[in-house]
Design a protein around this motif. Structure first.
Motif, mmCIF file in Angstrom:
data_model
loop_
_atom_site.group_PDB
_atom_site.id
_atom_site.type_symbol
_atom_site.label_atom_id
_atom_site.label_comp_id
_atom_site.label_asym_id
_atom_site.label_seq_id
_atom_site.Cartn_x
_atom_site.Cartn_y
_atom_site.Cartn_z
ATOM 1 N N TYR A 27 58.761 21.477 51.695
ATOM 2 C CA TYR A 27 59.274 20.518 50.706
ATOM 3 C C TYR A 27 58.166 19.620 50.151
ATOM 4 O O TYR A 27 58.422 18.743 49.342
ATOM 5 C CB TYR A 27 60.354 19.623 51.325
ATOM 6 C CG TYR A 27 61.608 20.315 51.816
ATOM 7 C CD1 TYR A 27 61.929 21.607 51.416
ATOM 8 C CD2 TYR A 27 62.497 19.648 52.652
ATOM 9 C CE1 TYR A 27 63.085 22.219 51.880
ATOM 10 C CE2 TYR A 27 63.662 20.251 53.106
ATOM 11 C CZ TYR A 27 63.951 21.539 52.722
ATOM 12 O OH TYR A 27 65.101 22.134 53.168
ATOM 13 N N VAL A 62 57.810 14.586 57.090
ATOM 14 C CA VAL A 62 58.369 13.252 57.324
ATOM 15 C C VAL A 62 58.113 12.854 58.779
ATOM 16 O O VAL A 62 57.674 13.669 59.589
ATOM 17 C CB VAL A 62 59.877 13.180 56.960
ATOM 18 C CG1 VAL A 62 60.059 13.272 55.449
ATOM 19 C CG2 VAL A 62 60.671 14.249 57.678
ATOM 20 N N CYS A 87 63.082 10.148 57.526
ATOM 21 C CA CYS A 87 64.224 11.016 57.207
ATOM 22 C C CYS A 87 65.484 10.189 57.401
ATOM 23 O O CYS A 87 65.811 9.823 58.530
ATOM 24 C CB CYS A 87 64.246 12.239 58.120
ATOM 25 S SG CYS A 87 65.796 13.172 57.994
ATOM 26 N N PRO A 88 66.199 9.908 56.304
ATOM 27 C CA PRO A 88 67.408 9.086 56.420
ATOM 28 C C PRO A 88 68.425 9.669 57.411
ATOM 29 O O PRO A 88 69.116 8.920 58.097
ATOM 30 C CB PRO A 88 67.987 9.065 55.009
ATOM 31 C CG PRO A 88 66.928 9.556 54.106
ATOM 32 C CD PRO A 88 65.904 10.299 54.916
ATOM 33 N N MET A 89 68.493 10.993 57.495
ATOM 34 C CA MET A 89 69.436 11.586 58.448
ATOM 35 C C MET A 89 69.035 11.262 59.887
ATOM 36 O O MET A 89 69.883 10.915 60.713
ATOM 37 C CB MET A 89 69.521 13.099 58.282
ATOM 38 C CG MET A 89 70.431 13.650 59.326
ATOM 39 S SD MET A 89 70.652 15.394 59.546
ATOM 40 C CE MET A 89 69.855 16.240 58.328
ATOM 41 N N ASN A 115 65.569 16.757 63.570
ATOM 42 C CA ASN A 115 65.566 15.576 62.696
ATOM 43 C C ASN A 115 66.149 14.374 63.434
ATOM 44 O O ASN A 115 67.238 13.887 63.131
ATOM 45 C CB ASN A 115 66.411 15.821 61.434
ATOM 46 C CG ASN A 115 65.939 16.975 60.596
ATOM 47 O OD1 ASN A 115 65.591 18.034 61.115
ATOM 48 N ND2 ASN A 115 65.922 16.796 59.287
ATOM 49 N N CYS A 172 72.273 14.858 55.549
ATOM 50 C CA CYS A 172 71.065 14.738 54.731
ATOM 51 C C CYS A 172 71.476 14.298 53.319
ATOM 52 O O CYS A 172 72.227 15.013 52.648
ATOM 53 C CB CYS A 172 70.356 16.093 54.667
ATOM 54 S SG CYS A 172 69.161 16.191 53.323
ATOM 55 N N THR A 174 70.023 14.417 50.632
ATOM 56 C CA THR A 174 69.618 15.347 49.576
ATOM 57 C C THR A 174 70.556 16.559 49.541
ATOM 58 O O THR A 174 71.207 16.821 48.528
ATOM 59 C CB THR A 174 68.155 15.791 49.798
ATOM 60 O OG1 THR A 174 67.330 14.627 49.803
ATOM 61 C CG2 THR A 174 67.699 16.744 48.711
ATOM 62 N N HIS A 175 70.651 17.279 50.649
ATOM 63 C CA HIS A 175 71.469 18.507 50.662
ATOM 64 C C HIS A 175 72.966 18.221 50.502
ATOM 65 O O HIS A 175 73.702 19.013 49.918
ATOM 66 C CB HIS A 175 71.236 19.291 51.957
ATOM 67 C CG HIS A 175 69.899 19.952 52.011
ATOM 68 N ND1 HIS A 175 68.776 19.329 52.516
ATOM 69 C CD2 HIS A 175 69.489 21.188 51.623
ATOM 70 C CE1 HIS A 175 67.742 20.156 52.438
ATOM 71 N NE2 HIS A 175 68.145 21.282 51.903
ATOM 72 N N GLU A 200 72.373 22.433 55.836
ATOM 73 C CA GLU A 200 72.554 20.978 55.730
ATOM 74 C C GLU A 200 73.482 20.617 54.568
ATOM 75 O O GLU A 200 73.829 19.458 54.382
ATOM 76 C CB GLU A 200 71.199 20.276 55.533
ATOM 77 C CG GLU A 200 70.374 20.193 56.792
ATOM 78 C CD GLU A 200 68.992 19.600 56.557
ATOM 79 O OE1 GLU A 200 68.756 18.997 55.493
ATOM 80 O OE2 GLU A 200 68.137 19.732 57.454
ATOM 81 N N CYS A 260 64.049 15.646 47.920
ATOM 82 C CA CYS A 260 64.006 14.643 48.991
ATOM 83 C C CYS A 260 62.878 13.657 48.675
ATOM 84 O O CYS A 260 61.705 14.014 48.760
ATOM 85 C CB CYS A 260 63.759 15.307 50.338
ATOM 86 S SG CYS A 260 63.505 14.082 51.646
ATOM 87 N N MET A 263 60.008 13.342 51.193
ATOM 88 C CA MET A 263 59.062 14.451 51.273
ATOM 89 C C MET A 263 58.012 14.361 50.166
ATOM 90 O O MET A 263 56.959 14.980 50.245
ATOM 91 C CB MET A 263 59.813 15.782 51.157
ATOM 92 C CG MET A 263 60.522 16.162 52.434
ATOM 93 S SD MET A 263 59.311 16.787 53.617
ATOM 94 C CE MET A 263 60.392 17.274 54.975
HETATM 95 FE FE1 SF4 Z 1 65.687 14.401 55.978
HETATM 96 FE FE2 SF4 Z 1 67.092 15.796 54.208
HETATM 97 FE FE3 SF4 Z 1 64.713 14.888 53.529
HETATM 98 FE FE4 SF4 Z 1 64.945 16.874 55.307
HETATM 99 S S1 SF4 Z 1 65.501 16.950 53.157
HETATM 100 S S2 SF4 Z 1 63.638 15.060 55.466
HETATM 101 S S3 SF4 Z 1 66.839 16.286 56.340
HETATM 102 S S4 SF4 Z 1 66.512 13.647 54.059
#
Ligand code: SF4
Ligand code: 13P
Length: 304
Positions: A27, A62, A87-89, A115, A172, A174-175, A200, A260, A263
């Motif tokens: 990513y 990340v 990583c917010p998750m 994660n 996540c 993003t996903h 995700e 993301c 990333m």
């Molecule tokens: Fe976290 Fe989603 Fe970004 Fe991966 S893509 S680092 S799971 S927020």
């Protein structure tokens, strides 16, 4: 472009001086993927971090990825270009919350997606990634499982097991944004395209997938498939590798929101700077690292 060329030369020179290796997730920005010594998904990167004989690892991804590298290779210096790339998750579950859930389900073993923070890994029996989650769940010697933090991946793997899973409510950002409507629209526009999707994403979106898997899995599938058009349900950084692997195939991103921001925080300038200053370095307190290492090592064994 001239500036990038200079930065790349500087990075190459510093890398040699420091005996450093650059690990990058798919990513990351294309210019970072171009200079990486090794590109991978979360699992491949963890494996590489453990086995490399470099003295210094520059981890372009990340924070939890750099942290996992440091835990697996405690004697190496692990640099990350920007500490703010989180990583917010991973931040959706903490030790306190996990301990509460463990107290409610004393017979359950904890499976944590990679994660997660080092603190959470230290409370975990075994880690997994999207590439080995099914295998880990299948082989674990427990009938009850606490699963943190991704509810979407948790739901996906729960379909393949009779074990009781207590699933945390993380996701996540993003996903999880990708919707059935987005995919339906693209399928109408490109009726011959295959839909490849990361687990995700939401369960109803994953259910539409012709192929479901980690970033490495998606890349392999598209490379080896006889089809030549794909709707891609994962972060847009993979486009660089997809088009390198298969320049004659067509890839349509399922949503413009599949980016993301964390990333994308890293860039060539920050990579050159961290190699020059040897900062910022990942530090994990030894008692946390020792406990977290067990769960990561257990995951690496499951894969083998
Ligand atoms: Fe976290 Fe989603 Fe970004 Fe991966 S893509 S680092 S799971 S927020
Ligand atoms: P993988 O690289 O393991 O597919 O994970 C995707 C992801 O979101 C990493 O943060």
């Amino acid at each position: 472009a001239e500036r990038n060329k200079e930065l790349k030369e500087k990075i190459l020179r510093l890398k040699k001086e420091r005996n450093a290796i650059i690990l990058a997730h798919y990513y990351q920005r294309p210019e970072i993927q171009e200079i990486a010594d090794f590109l991978g998904d979360s699992f491949g990167l963890a494996q590489k971090a453990k086995t490399t004989d470099a003295d210094v690892i520059v981890f372009c991804g990340v924070h939890f990825m750099g942290e996992s590298a440091k835990i697996l290779s405690p004697d190496k210096t692990v640099l990350i270009p920007d500490e703010r790339a989180g990583c917010p998750m991973a931040d959706m579950v903490n030790v306190e919350g996990l301990r509460k859930l463990k107290a409610q389900h004393p017979n359950a073993k904890v499976v944590a997606y990679i994660n997660t923070s080092a603190d959470v890994k230290a409370e975990t029996y075994v880690c997994c990634t999207s590439s080995n989650a099914k295998k880990v769940i299948e082989n674990i010697d427990a009938e009850e499982i606490i699963w943190v933090p991704d509810k979407n991946l948790g739901h996906y793997v729960s379909q393949f097991t009779d074990k009781k899973m207590y699933i945390w409510e993380g996701y996540c950002n993003t996903h999880d944004q990708l919707s059935v409507e987005d995919v339906t629209r693209l399928k109408q526009e490109h009726p011959n395209a295959q839909f490849v999707v990361h687990p995700e994403c939401k369960p109803e979106v994953v259910a539409m997938g012709d192929y479901v898997g980690s970033t490495t899995g998606i890349l392999k599938y598209c490379r080896e498939s006889e089809h030549d058009e794909f709707i891609v349900g994962t972060e847009d950084g993979v486009l660089y590798r997809l088009s390198q692997d298969s320049p004659n195939k067509k890839f349509y991103f399922a949503s413009k929101y599949l980016v993301c921001p964390n990333m994308k925080v890293n860039n060539l300038k920050k990579i050159a700077e961290c190699l020059e200053t040897m900062k910022p370095q990942i530090y994990v307190p030894p008692h946390v690292a020792d406990a977290a290492r067990e769960s990561l090592e257990r995951m690496l064994q499951f894969q083998a």
